[in-house]
Design a protein around this motif. Structure first.
Motif, PDB file in Angstrom:
ATOM      1  N   PHE A  14       0.843  -1.198   0.000  1.00 57.40           N
ATOM      2  CA  PHE A  14       0.000   0.000   0.000  1.00 57.40           C
ATOM      3  C   PHE A  14       0.872   1.239   0.000  1.00 57.40           C
ATOM      4  CE2 PHE A  14       0.869  -1.059   4.373  1.00 57.40           C
ATOM      5  CZ  PHE A  14       1.110   0.157   4.983  1.00 57.40           C
ATOM      6  N   LYS A  15       0.339   2.325  -0.547  1.00 59.92           N
ATOM      7  CA  LYS A  15       1.017   3.624  -0.531  1.00 59.92           C
ATOM      8  C   LYS A  15       0.520   4.413   0.665  1.00 59.92           C
ATOM      9  CE  LYS A  15       1.776   4.338  -5.441  1.00 59.92           C
ATOM     10  NZ  LYS A  15       1.506   5.223  -6.584  1.00 59.92           N
ATOM     11  N   SER A  16       1.339   5.311   1.112  1.00 59.00           N
ATOM     12  CA  SER A  16       0.963   6.202   2.197  1.00 59.00           C
ATOM     13  C   SER A  16      -0.233   7.050   1.801  1.00 59.00           C
ATOM     14  CB  SER A  16       2.140   7.125   2.544  1.00 59.00           C
ATOM     15  OG  SER A  16       1.724   8.181   3.363  1.00 59.00           O
ATOM     16  N   SER A  17      -1.065   7.355   2.762  1.00 62.42           N
ATOM     17  CA  SER A  17      -2.196   8.250   2.502  1.00 62.42           C
ATOM     18  C   SER A  17      -1.704   9.656   2.170  1.00 62.42           C
ATOM     19  CB  SER A  17      -3.134   8.290   3.704  1.00 62.42           C
ATOM     20  OG  SER A  17      -2.439   8.747   4.843  1.00 62.42           O
ATOM     21  N   TYR A  18      -0.432   9.957   2.451  1.00 63.92           N
ATOM     22  CA  TYR A  18       0.148  11.255   2.129  1.00 63.92           C
ATOM     23  C   TYR A  18       0.676  11.310   0.700  1.00 63.92           C
ATOM     24  CZ  TYR A  18      -0.252  12.443   7.029  1.00 63.92           C
ATOM     25  OH  TYR A  18      -0.739  12.714   8.266  1.00 63.92           O
ATOM     26  N   SER A  19       0.643  10.199  -0.024  1.00 59.98           N
ATOM     27  CA  SER A  19       1.084  10.181  -1.415  1.00 59.98           C
ATOM     28  C   SER A  19      -0.057  10.704  -2.272  1.00 59.98           C
ATOM     29  CB  SER A  19       1.447   8.759  -1.850  1.00 59.98           C
ATOM     30  OG  SER A  19       2.556   8.299  -1.123  1.00 59.98           O
ATOM     31  N   GLY A  20       0.066  11.933  -2.708  1.00 55.81           N
ATOM     32  CA  GLY A  20      -1.005  12.544  -3.485  1.00 55.81           C
ATOM     33  C   GLY A  20      -0.887  12.256  -4.969  1.00 55.81           C
ATOM     34  N   ALA A  21      -1.907  12.581  -5.681  1.00 51.92           N
ATOM     35  CA  ALA A  21      -1.919  12.407  -7.135  1.00 51.92           C
ATOM     36  C   ALA A  21      -0.885  13.335  -7.768  1.00 51.92           C
ATOM     37  CB  ALA A  21      -3.306  12.711  -7.679  1.00 51.92           C
ATOM     38  N   GLY A  22      -0.237  12.843  -8.796  1.00 55.53           N
ATOM     39  CA  GLY A  22       0.718  13.663  -9.520  1.00 55.53           C
ATOM     40  C   GLY A  22       2.122  13.683  -8.941  1.00 55.53           C
ATOM     41  N   THR A  23       2.330  13.057  -7.813  1.00 62.99           N
ATOM     42  CA  THR A  23       3.670  13.031  -7.229  1.00 62.99           C
ATOM     43  C   THR A  23       4.378  11.752  -7.656  1.00 62.99           C
ATOM     44  OG1 THR A  23       4.964  13.195  -5.208  1.00 62.99           O
ATOM     45  CG2 THR A  23       2.898  12.012  -5.046  1.00 62.99           C
TER      46      THR A  23
END
Length: 69
Positions: A14-23
Motif C-alpha cells: 500500500f502507498k501512504s495516505s500522504y502520497s497525493g496524485a501527480g507526485t
C-alpha cells in the motif's frame, strides 16, 4: 533489518495516505508476519528494505510523536 519473506502478496502493498496524485516520490509498504517491507512504488520488482516489527513500530512512533522531523 531482517530477511524479506520469499513472497509478499501483491495485495499487501500500500502507498501512504500522504502520497497525493501527480507526485512521483512514493514508497509502498507491506506488513508480513516476520517484517515490514518498504519499496519504491515506481520499481515494484526492485530492492525491498525489510524491517523487524519492533523497528517499524519505533519508526512510526517517532513520526507520530514528531521526533523525526
Amino acid at each position: 533489518m531482517q530477511g524479506v519473506p520469499s513472497a509478499i502478496p501483491r495485495e499487501a502493498w500500500f502507498k501512504s495516505s500522504y502520497s497525493g496524485a501527480g507526485t512521483t516520490e512514493c514508497v509502498e509498504a507491506a506488513h508480513a508476519d516476520e517484517c515490514t517491507g518498504v519499496r519504491d512504488s515506481k520499481c515494484p520488482h526492485g530492492v525491498i528494505l525489510a524491517f523487524s516489527q519492533a523497528a517499524w513500530s519505533s519508526f512510526i512512533g517517532g513520526i507520530r510523536g514528531g521526533g523525526l522531523g
